[in-house]
Design a protein around this motif. Structure first.
Motif, short mmCIF file in Angstrom:
data_model
loop_
_atom_site.label_atom_id
_atom_site.label_comp_id
_atom_site.label_asym_id
_atom_site.label_seq_id
_atom_site.Cartn_x
_atom_site.Cartn_y
_atom_site.Cartn_z
N ALA A 50 5.63 2.20 4.59
CA ALA A 50 6.61 2.05 5.67
C ALA A 50 5.91 1.87 7.01
N GLU A 51 4.81 2.58 7.21
CA GLU A 51 4.05 2.44 8.46
C GLU A 51 3.54 1.01 8.63
N LEU A 52 3.00 0.44 7.55
CA LEU A 52 2.47 -0.92 7.62
C LEU A 52 3.58 -1.94 7.80
N TYR A 53 4.71 -1.75 7.11
CA TYR A 53 5.84 -2.64 7.31
C TYR A 53 6.29 -2.59 8.77
N GLY A 54 6.30 -1.37 9.34
CA GLY A 54 6.70 -1.22 10.73
C GLY A 54 5.77 -1.94 11.68
N ARG A 55 4.47 -1.89 11.39
CA ARG A 55 3.51 -2.63 12.21
C ARG A 55 3.73 -4.12 12.09
N ALA A 56 3.98 -4.58 10.88
CA ALA A 56 4.21 -6.02 10.68
C ALA A 56 5.50 -6.47 11.32
N GLU A 57 6.48 -5.56 11.42
CA GLU A 57 7.76 -5.91 12.04
C GLU A 57 7.55 -6.39 13.46
N ASP A 58 6.62 -5.77 14.17
CA ASP A 58 6.39 -6.12 15.57
C ASP A 58 5.77 -7.50 15.74
N THR A 59 5.25 -8.08 14.65
CA THR A 59 4.62 -9.41 14.74
C THR A 59 5.64 -10.53 14.64
N GLY A 60 6.89 -10.19 14.29
CA GLY A 60 7.90 -11.23 14.12
C GLY A 60 7.87 -11.88 12.76
N GLU A 61 7.24 -11.24 11.77
CA GLU A 61 7.17 -11.77 10.41
C GLU A 61 8.47 -11.44 9.66
N PRO A 62 9.27 -12.45 9.27
CA PRO A 62 10.57 -12.19 8.63
C PRO A 62 10.48 -11.34 7.36
N SER A 63 9.44 -11.54 6.54
CA SER A 63 9.34 -10.74 5.32
C SER A 63 9.14 -9.27 5.65
N ALA A 64 8.48 -8.98 6.78
CA ALA A 64 8.32 -7.59 7.22
C ALA A 64 9.66 -6.99 7.59
N TRP A 65 10.51 -7.78 8.23
CA TRP A 65 11.85 -7.28 8.57
C TRP A 65 12.61 -6.93 7.30
N PHE A 91 11.36 -6.13 4.18
CA PHE A 91 10.81 -4.96 3.48
C PHE A 91 11.03 -3.66 4.25
N PHE A 92 10.85 -3.71 5.58
CA PHE A 92 11.06 -2.50 6.35
C PHE A 92 12.55 -2.13 6.35
N GLY A 93 13.41 -3.14 6.29
CA GLY A 93 14.84 -2.88 6.17
C GLY A 93 15.17 -2.13 4.89
N VAL A 94 14.52 -2.51 3.79
CA VAL A 94 14.72 -1.81 2.52
C VAL A 94 14.29 -0.35 2.64
N CYS A 95 13.13 -0.11 3.28
CA CYS A 95 12.65 1.26 3.48
C CYS A 95 13.67 2.07 4.27
N LEU A 96 14.19 1.50 5.34
CA LEU A 96 15.16 2.21 6.17
C LEU A 96 16.47 2.45 5.42
N LEU A 97 16.88 1.49 4.64
CA LEU A 97 18.14 1.60 3.90
C LEU A 97 18.07 2.73 2.86
N ASN A 98 16.90 2.85 2.21
CA ASN A 98 16.73 3.83 1.14
C ASN A 98 16.07 5.12 1.60
N GLY A 99 15.60 5.16 2.85
CA GLY A 99 14.88 6.33 3.31
C GLY A 99 13.56 6.50 2.59
N SER A 100 12.91 5.39 2.29
CA SER A 100 11.65 5.42 1.54
C SER A 100 10.47 5.42 2.51
N GLY A 101 9.84 6.59 2.65
CA GLY A 101 8.67 6.71 3.52
C GLY A 101 9.01 6.78 4.99
N VAL A 102 10.29 6.77 5.31
CA VAL A 102 10.73 6.78 6.71
C VAL A 102 12.14 7.37 6.74
N LYS A 103 12.56 7.88 7.88
CA LYS A 103 13.90 8.45 7.99
C LYS A 103 14.95 7.39 7.71
N LYS A 104 15.93 7.75 6.89
CA LYS A 104 16.97 6.80 6.50
C LYS A 104 17.79 6.36 7.71
#
Length: 481
Positions: A238-253, A255-268
């Motif tokens: 989740a930390e790495l997805y979050g870092r990639a999110e800041d780069t504007g990479e759509p696939s990062a958005w 995957f990090f969205g999935v983490c947030l939706l499921n509360g996987s490795g990050v607060k839901k």
């Protein structure tokens, strides 16, 4: 022309689409300036930024003067406008290459790379890309080696040859090309054109990620999420997805969205997860579009809107997304948000079950055959479909095979095999398998004492509903991002 930051090309493409949208110009200029800060002599970004300044009177910041040394402003401006027009760039590729080659500091190889990469990424003219890039790749230009490697890896515009692609990626990696590092890592991870080597894959992902390649950062996060080549660590993923999110990479958005939706490795956070799916979808990421559709269907992170969800699924299906087709089939099968049409559902599922079919689709097609829903009832075919899905470790299919062996559905009744498959389904995460095992394992002593006998009286009392629910719902997969 491409330097070591091929990942910027996709950002550049998105920027070009907004060239004639004045409100977007400042953001476009910022993106290009950041790219040039990392690669000062990256000609395409410099040309387009210059074009922004000319057409929109954007506040001009210093650009590497070696790229624009000419007093002949007219010639330079014409080259800029050609560079900003993807279609003409490809159709008149030779003329553009000649014009760019005349710019001081830009050799013919760089111009060819510009035209070839544009053909690959923007126009999808892969044959032109491969033809134009061959000479600079032979001359050792890392950008050309990378894009030509992509052509060979996918068989687009050049003969499909994973080994040749790996060779080209290796040469580009030696020159420090981060896009090639990411692709070579993928080859090592999948054993495509090279012996599978997760240690090398992780090393390459890390090198590319540290150098700023967003896709490599996402792929490294995937490895942590699944414990592939590194220790399983959802928080690190989740930390790495979050870092990639800041780069504007759509696939990062996505995957990090999935983490947030499921509360996987990050607060839901379902609402933020939905927002990231929306951003990914708007940037052209079809998985983000499919996930956005499922959120609408379930009312997750947004207000429930079944019609909108189905509409988005159909758009994603039109773009070739298998998960969208699978979930659309479930919609037709259940008839909750569209008119129930099990014939249509079975047709969609059959389209997803090929040589490399979707395991979930195999499992659901098995349910169709078992129940005679949309296809003629055929228990033997149902059992075969479950086997295909279970071979890919689909937990529901493993569970269904246990049920088939328990009840003799499409196969000879075998309580021992039923126990084996229920245990496997439980190991894969199917919670309902515990109940089925409780019903079977209390007779395990009888099974051990009499290999050839089955206690019909003990097991015939358990109806299908005791294991899978009266309506067979446990056979089917839930909608899932």
């Amino acid at each position: 022309a491409l330097g070591c930051h091929m990942g910027e090309v996709e950002q550049l493409v998105r920027t070009l689409r907004a060239l004639d949208d004045p409100p977007a110009v400042p953001e476009c200029a910022r993106v290009l300036e950041e790219a040039l800060a990392r690669e000062p002599e990256w000609l395409p970004a410099a040309l387009i930024l210059r074009d922004l300044h000319l057409r929109h009177a954007c506040p001009q910041r210093p650009i590497n003067s070696r790229l624009f040394p000419h007093s002949d402003v007219g010639t330079c401006e014409l080259a800029q406008k050609r560079a900003a027009d993807g279609h003409r760039c490809v159709v008149e590729g030779n003329e553009l290459a000649a014009r760019l080659a005349r710019l001081e500091g830009c050799g013919g190889h760089a111009a060819a790379c510009f035209v070839g990469s544009w053909a690959y990424y923007v126009q999808r003219d892969y044959e032109l890309a491969a033809r134009v890039l061959q000479a600079p790749a032979d001359a050792g230009h890392a950008g050309a080696e990378y894009v030509l490697g992509l052509c060979h890896l996918d068989g687009t515009g050049a003969a499909k040859d994973a080994g040749r692609a790996v060779t080209l990626f290796e040469r580009a990696v030696a020159a420090g090309h981060t896009g090639a590092m990411n692709c070579l890592a993928l080859c090592c991870e999948k054993g495509d054109g090279v012996t599978r080597d997760m240690t090398r894959a992780i090393e390459l992902y890390r090198r590319a990620a540290e150098a700023g390649n967003a896709k490599a950062l996402v792929n490294l996060a995937n490895c942590y999420e699944h414990g592939d080549g590194v220790e399983f660590d959802t928080a690190r993923a989740a930390e790495l997805y979050g870092r990639a999110e800041d780069t504007g990479e759509p696939s990062a958005w996505f995957f990090f969205g999935v983490c947030l939706l499921n509360g996987s490795g990050v607060k839901k956070d379902e609402q933020r997860g939905f927002e990231l799916f929306r951003r990914a979808a708007e940037a052209g990421n079809v998985r983000g579009l499919c996930s956005m559709a499922l959120c609408y269907l379930d009312g997750t992170g947004t207000q429930r809107d079944g019609a909108r969800g189905v509409e988005l699924l159909r758009i994603a299906v039109a773009r070739g997304d298998s998960w969208a087709k699978y979930n659309l089939a479930l919609c037709y099968f259940d008839g909750d948000v569209v008119e129930k049409d099990q014939d249509r559902a079975a047709t969609l599922l059959r389209e997803l079950t090929g040589k490399a079919g979707l395991p979930e689709a195999w499992n659901c097609l098995g349910v169709c055959y078992e129940e005679g829903a949309g296809v003629p009832r055929d228990e033997r075919m149902a059992f075969t479909c479950y086997q295909h899905a279970a071979d890919d470790e689909n937990m529901t299919a493993a569970y269904n095979l246990g049920y088939c062996y328990k009840k003799g559905v499409g196969v000879q009744r075998d309580i021992r095999q039923a126990v084996v498959y229920f245990k496997w389904a439980r190991a894969l995460g199917k919670q309902e398998a515990d109940n089925a095992l409780d019903q079977l394992l209390h007779t395990e002593e009888n099974i051990e004492e009499n290999d050839d006998e089955e206690d019909e009286e003990d097991f015939d009392d358990y109806e299908a509903g005791d294991v899978v629910g009266e309506d067979g719902d446990e056979h089917m997969e839930d909608n899932a991002t």
